[in-house]
Design a protein around this motif. Structure first.
Motif, PDB file in Angstrom:
ATOM      1  N   ALA A   1      16.819  -3.769 -21.960  1.00 41.99           N
ATOM      2  CA  ALA A   1      16.141  -2.998 -23.011  1.00 41.99           C
ATOM      3  C   ALA A   1      14.820  -2.427 -22.480  1.00 41.99           C
ATOM      4  O   ALA A   1      14.491  -1.268 -22.733  1.00 41.99           O
ATOM      5  CB  ALA A   1      15.887  -3.877 -24.232  1.00 41.99           C
ATOM      6  N   PHE A   2      14.072  -3.231 -21.750  1.00 42.00           N
ATOM      7  CA  PHE A   2      12.807  -2.740 -21.202  1.00 42.00           C
ATOM      8  C   PHE A   2      13.035  -1.719 -20.101  1.00 42.00           C
ATOM      9  O   PHE A   2      12.321  -0.731 -19.991  1.00 42.00           O
ATOM     10  CB  PHE A   2      11.957  -3.905 -20.683  1.00 42.00           C
ATOM     11  N   ALA A   3      14.045  -1.954 -19.290  1.00 44.49           N
ATOM     12  CA  ALA A   3      14.316  -1.035 -18.179  1.00 44.49           C
ATOM     13  C   ALA A   3      14.723   0.329 -18.696  1.00 44.49           C
ATOM     14  O   ALA A   3      14.320   1.356 -18.140  1.00 44.49           O
ATOM     15  CB  ALA A   3      15.395  -1.614 -17.270  1.00 44.49           C
ATOM     16  N   GLU A   4      15.520   0.356 -19.776  1.00 42.39           N
ATOM     17  CA  GLU A   4      15.973   1.634 -20.294  1.00 42.39           C
ATOM     18  C   GLU A   4      14.829   2.443 -20.855  1.00 42.39           C
ATOM     19  O   GLU A   4      14.953   3.644 -21.043  1.00 42.39           O
ATOM     20  CB  GLU A   4      17.032   1.418 -21.381  1.00 42.39           C
ATOM     21  N   ALA A   5      13.718   1.793 -21.160  1.00 46.11           N
ATOM     22  CA  ALA A   5      12.562   2.540 -21.641  1.00 46.11           C
ATOM     23  C   ALA A   5      11.633   2.855 -20.484  1.00 46.11           C
ATOM     24  O   ALA A   5      10.557   3.402 -20.677  1.00 46.11           O
ATOM     25  CB  ALA A   5      11.832   1.731 -22.709  1.00 46.11           C
ATOM     26  N   GLY A   6      12.050   2.497 -19.288  1.00 46.38           N
ATOM     27  CA  GLY A   6      11.216   2.748 -18.129  1.00 46.38           C
ATOM     28  C   GLY A   6      10.028   1.817 -18.041  1.00 46.38           C
ATOM     29  O   GLY A   6       9.042   2.107 -17.376  1.00 46.38           O
ATOM     30  N   THR A   7      10.119   0.676 -18.740  1.00 47.23           N
ATOM     31  CA  THR A   7       8.954  -0.216 -18.751  1.00 47.23           C
ATOM     32  C   THR A   7       9.327  -1.613 -18.292  1.00 47.23           C
ATOM     33  O   THR A   7       8.873  -2.603 -18.850  1.00 47.23           O
ATOM     34  CB  THR A   7       8.368  -0.320 -20.170  1.00 47.23           C
ATOM     35  N   GLU A   8      10.165  -1.694 -17.269  1.00 44.34           N
ATOM     36  CA  GLU A   8      10.628  -3.025 -16.862  1.00 44.34           C
ATOM     37  C   GLU A   8       9.488  -3.921 -16.385  1.00 44.34           C
ATOM     38  O   GLU A   8       9.635  -5.139 -16.354  1.00 44.34           O
ATOM     39  CB  GLU A   8      11.712  -2.936 -15.772  1.00 44.34           C
ATOM     40  N   GLU A   9       8.356  -3.293 -16.052  1.00 40.86           N
ATOM     41  CA  GLU A   9       7.239  -4.115 -15.579  1.00 40.86           C
ATOM     42  C   GLU A   9       6.665  -4.957 -16.718  1.00 40.86           C
ATOM     43  O   GLU A   9       5.926  -5.903 -16.482  1.00 40.86           O
ATOM     44  CB  GLU A   9       6.139  -3.242 -14.966  1.00 40.86           C
ATOM     45  N   LEU A  10       7.039  -4.598 -17.962  1.00 34.10           N
ATOM     46  CA  LEU A  10       6.532  -5.356 -19.098  1.00 34.10           C
ATOM     47  C   LEU A  10       7.411  -6.546 -19.442  1.00 34.10           C
ATOM     48  O   LEU A  10       7.041  -7.369 -20.271  1.00 34.10           O
ATOM     49  CB  LEU A  10       6.451  -4.452 -20.336  1.00 34.10           C
ATOM     50  N   ASP A  11       8.587  -6.619 -18.829  1.00 31.34           N
ATOM     51  CA  ASP A  11       9.502  -7.679 -19.192  1.00 31.34           C
ATOM     52  C   ASP A  11       8.908  -9.045 -18.859  1.00 31.34           C
ATOM     53  O   ASP A  11       8.162  -9.204 -17.908  1.00 31.34           O
ATOM     54  CB  ASP A  11      10.839  -7.489 -18.484  1.00 31.34           C
ATOM     55  N   GLU A  12       9.288 -10.030 -19.647  1.00 33.37           N
ATOM     56  CA  GLU A  12       8.754 -11.377 -19.463  1.00 33.37           C
ATOM     57  C   GLU A  12       9.049 -11.922 -18.074  1.00 33.37           C
ATOM     58  O   GLU A  12       8.277 -12.722 -17.548  1.00 33.37           O
ATOM     59  CB  GLU A  12       9.403 -12.331 -20.488  1.00 33.37           C
ATOM     60  N   SER A  13      10.166 -11.485 -17.495  1.00 28.27           N
ATOM     61  CA  SER A  13      10.509 -12.048 -16.186  1.00 28.27           C
ATOM     62  C   SER A  13       9.527 -11.600 -15.117  1.00 28.27           C
ATOM     63  O   SER A  13       9.450 -12.194 -14.055  1.00 28.27           O
ATOM     64  CB  SER A  13      11.931 -11.654 -15.790  1.00 28.27           C
TER      65      SER A  13
ATOM     66  N   ALA B   1      21.188   4.330 -16.694  1.00 25.91           N
ATOM     67  CA  ALA B   1      20.256   4.175 -17.815  1.00 25.91           C
ATOM     68  C   ALA B   1      19.177   3.155 -17.473  1.00 25.91           C
ATOM     69  O   ALA B   1      17.999   3.369 -17.725  1.00 25.91           O
ATOM     70  CB  ALA B   1      21.009   3.741 -19.071  1.00 25.91           C
ATOM     71  N   VAL B   2      19.605   2.054 -16.876  1.00 25.63           N
ATOM     72  CA  VAL B   2      18.657   0.990 -16.540  1.00 25.63           C
ATOM     73  C   VAL B   2      17.753   1.407 -15.383  1.00 25.63           C
ATOM     74  O   VAL B   2      16.545   1.263 -15.448  1.00 25.63           O
ATOM     75  CB  VAL B   2      19.415  -0.305 -16.203  1.00 25.63           C
ATOM     76  N   LEU B   3      18.358   1.942 -14.348  1.00 28.58           N
ATOM     77  CA  LEU B   3      17.561   2.324 -13.185  1.00 28.58           C
ATOM     78  C   LEU B   3      16.708   3.561 -13.452  1.00 28.58           C
ATOM     79  O   LEU B   3      15.645   3.735 -12.882  1.00 28.58           O
ATOM     80  CB  LEU B   3      18.464   2.587 -11.971  1.00 28.58           C
ATOM     81  N   GLY B   4      17.199   4.433 -14.307  1.00 30.67           N
ATOM     82  CA  GLY B   4      16.488   5.679 -14.544  1.00 30.67           C
ATOM     83  C   GLY B   4      15.485   5.607 -15.681  1.00 30.67           C
ATOM     84  O   GLY B   4      14.727   6.541 -15.901  1.00 30.67           O
ATOM     85  N   GLY B   5      15.454   4.490 -16.393  1.00 29.28           N
ATOM     86  CA  GLY B   5      14.518   4.385 -17.496  1.00 29.28           C
ATOM     87  C   GLY B   5      14.852   5.334 -18.636  1.00 29.28           C
ATOM     88  O   GLY B   5      13.965   5.826 -19.331  1.00 29.28           O
ATOM     89  N   VAL B   6      16.152   5.597 -18.817  1.00 30.21           N
ATOM     90  CA  VAL B   6      16.599   6.487 -19.889  1.00 30.21           C
ATOM     91  C   VAL B   6      17.629   5.726 -20.702  1.00 30.21           C
ATOM     92  O   VAL B   6      18.511   5.103 -20.144  1.00 30.21           O
ATOM     93  CB  VAL B   6      17.263   7.749 -19.285  1.00 30.21           C
ATOM     94  N   GLY B   7      17.523   5.736 -21.992  1.00 27.35           N
ATOM     95  CA  GLY B   7      18.442   4.957 -22.818  1.00 27.35           C
ATOM     96  C   GLY B   7      19.886   5.388 -22.673  1.00 27.35           C
ATOM     97  O   GLY B   7      20.187   6.574 -22.626  1.00 27.35           O
TER      98      GLY B   7
END
Lengths: 142, 182, 318
Positions: B95-107, C60-66
């Motif tokens: 969910a965080f990665a899809e928003a381009g904000t994976e750096e915010l994930d708890e992990s 979607a995950v790698l590109g930061g796009v839903g």
């Protein structure tokens, strides 16, 4: 001193309850879909539209599709669960419906915590979703 | 015959066992457990104590138990958790990665900060249910059957309605194993 | 496999799908209308759908796009399915993704139920209206509108900023009354930060438009939810992203039911897509831990733009 629950890092009780119901419903729904889909594609349960004919229909608009296949819209799929393709609708309906259940389940939790406004919101949301689910809105045609 | 001895001969009295109230945060339970588990001998934690902690409600009735594994499952679910815990963590990261904000994930959060956050949860939300209890007048054979039948490693011991102690698998082990040395 | 090795595999897979899609897409332009006996085996299309949505899930995950915003444009652009069924499938796919992430986000208190509920009341009601409009309008019109919207989304994705901790000087009246505030933990330092929101009314009004759009096009609205929650209403980015995903599960539920009750759900389309996207996103998350190719976002937005143009041309009749 009663701490403000919103100032805690921990999720509020209604959030936890919502999450638990959501998780169970989601897993059940996905499981059912996988199972019914297997029965469908493996031919164990004969579908209403044979698998090699479905590609004839998905290029049509939904109105033409319903007319050509003689399928009725709305909840009529409940009566067609004997068919392999329509059995999938059980899992799909479960996924679509779990949120409604979640909102109903948290109403008593909210009420008990004296959060009457949000309990009302919950009921309202469950109502909105149920109206969508019931099919009474119809949906116009092309 | 050793197996005709009674449970009351082997139990650990309740006063020597770690307990915590169900409404307290997990961090308190961990503290109480450590005190009992570790006997500080010359500055080192000598693992002489018990490996789990009983959970009581406000009326001092036994409502649950916590052991090492359960506690770790809560503190580091992404490592020690079951499949559903790990799938859940993956779902959240997605969910965080899809928003381009994976750096915010708890992990991505520091390990220590995550553990501290996870330890804030109330004991009653994570404790295990008690599966099986025994009376102090019962004999050890019955205790063995109950313990292995219910797949537990501790049995709370009751005298009438009162919790008086705990019978552990390790105590039963010696009773049975010592037969070989006779 | 080395880091570059994994990247390489991904790019090849992506390229392959593009070629496959383009090839099939154009081949099917020539397909006569319904009733033609297709010479391809029945399992080809579902399999293709599975593969494409799998790659889509990774992208979607790698590109930061839903994934929810990729599905409808790309599938409707390159597959022969009618837009009605693509939208039905798209909503269910976006819904499933949101349902899967929901429990974790709620339990970890990253998604705020208090923030989500008033918003959801608005968004879900208008998603119903959007779905009804979307099914009532002629397909050509919807295609054009979809094309324009997609192009707009691409621009938004390229331009929109994100604010990790927005400056909210004072919570507004309505959010105080509803007690929409909380605390969260900063990722790197573990520091605990208070959050509150403002401009709540403006946000709620925007969610009317977001709801309508989600229902009309069958798109997951994460790309819209996050900026409104984060930039307009001032919720921290972490809370915004999590609450947005959770919000999707409610908005898409209402729209999905309208499409379901209309008959726009074909299991042979929906189930492979579901499996594909969910599988792809789990693999994507694994790849994410190893390497995040920055190029992927550009490729994905590029494909999305291309799909938007295709929808536009389809609608205009070229």
């Amino acid at each position: 001193m009663t701490a403000d629950p919103n100032k805690s890092l921990q999720a509020s009780p209604e959030q936890v309850v919502y999450a638990k119901v959501l998780e169970k419903g989601m897993l059940l729904g996905l499981g059912l879909i996988l199972l019914s889909f297997a029965l469908y594609v493996l031919g164990i349960l004969k579908p209403y539209i044979p698998v090699d004919e479905i590609s004839k229909y998905w290029t049509l608009s939904v109105d033409e599709y319903l007319r050509t296949t003689n399928i009725h819209a709305g909840w009529s799929w409940v009566g067609m669960l004997g068919y392999g393709d329509f059995l999938n609708f059980v899992g799909i309906a479960l996924l679509a419906g779990v949120t409604i259940v979640c909102f109903l389940v948290i109403v008593p939790v909210l009420w008990k915590n004296n959060d009457k406004l949000y309990a009302f919101f919950s009921v309202l949301e469950a109502l909105i979703l149920s109206v969508a689910a019931s099919g009474i809105l119809g949906s116009g045609g092309h | 015959m050793p197996l005709t001895r009674k449970v009351k001969d082997l139990l650990v009295p309740i006063r020597d066992y770690a307990v915590v109230n169900e409404d307290r945060p997990l961090s308190e339970a961990i503290n109480a457990l450590r005190k009992v588990y570790c006997q500080i001998e010359m500055g080192k934690c000598t693992e002489a104590g018990h490996r789990n902690i009983l959970v009581l409600n406000s009326q001092n009735k036994l409502v649950g138990i916590l052991d090492f594994r359960t506690i770790l499952r809560v503190l580091i679910p992404e490592i020690a958790g079951g499949l559903s815990d790990r799938l859940q963590a993956l779902g959240v990261l997605a969910a965080f990665a899809e928003a381009g904000t994976e750096e915010l994930d708890e992990s991505r959060m520091s390990f220590n900060a995550r553990v501290i956050k996870n330890s804030d949860i109330k004991v009653k939300q994570v404790m295990l249910k008690i599966r099986g209890t025994i009376r102090e007048e019962d004999d050890l054979l019955k205790a063995l059957n109950l313990m292995y039948g219910n797949k537990v490693t501790v049995l709370p011991v009751y005298k009438n309605e009162e919790l008086v102690g705990v019978l552990r698998e390790s105590d039963l082990f010696l009773t049975v194993a010592d037969i070989t040395t006779k | 496999m080395t880091k570059t090795g994994k990247q390489g595999v991904f790019f090849i897979a992506l390229l392959l799908s593009v070629i496959l899609l383009a090839g099939n897409g154009y081949a099917n332009e020539g397909l006569v209308a319904a009733g033609t006996e297709s010479s391809t085996a029945w399992w080809v299309w579902p399999l293709l759908l599975l593969v494409v949505t799998f790659v889509m899930g990774i992208a979607a995950v790698l590109g930061g796009v839903g994934g929810g915003v990729l599905f409808v444009p790309i599938i409707s652009g390159f597959f022969p399915f009618h837009l009605d069924f693509v939208r039905g499938a798209g909503l269910l796919v976006a819904l499933a993704g949101a349902l899967a992430a929901g429990p974790g986000l709620l339990k970890m208190n990253l998604a705020s139920l208090r923030l989500a509920m008033p918003v959801a009341l608005i968004a879900s009601s208008f998603a119903i209206i959007g779905a009804m409009i979307g099914l009532a309008l002629p397909t050509q019109i919807v295609q054009i509108a979809l094309g324009v919207t997609i192009l707009g989304i691409c621009v938004l994705m390229l331009v929109a900023k994100k604010s990790t901790v927005p400056d909210v000087p004072k919570a507004d009246k309505i959010s105080s009354v509803l007690r929409i505030y909380g605390v969260y933990q900063e990722a790197s330092t573990g520091e605990i930060i208070d959050w509150k929101i403002h401009r709540t009314w403006q946000g709620l009004v925007l969610f009317i438009a977001i709801g309508v759009m989600a229902g009309m096009f069958g798109l997951g609205a994460g790309w819209a939810n996050v900026p409104v929650l984060n930039l307009l209403m001032g919720a921290p980015l972490k809370i915004s992203v999590a609450t947005s995903k959770f919000l999707l599960s409610i908005t898409d539920t209402s729209a999905a039911w309208i499409y379901l009750n209309k008959g726009c759900v074909i299991p042979m389309m929906v189930v492979p897509s579901l499996i594909g996207i969910m599988g792809g996103s789990f693999v994507g998350v694994r790849l994410l831990k190893v390497a995040k190719p920055g190029l992927v976002r550009w490729i994905v937005i590029g494909m999305l733009g291309f799909a938007g143009l295709k929808a536009l041309t389809k609608g205009l009749g070229f």
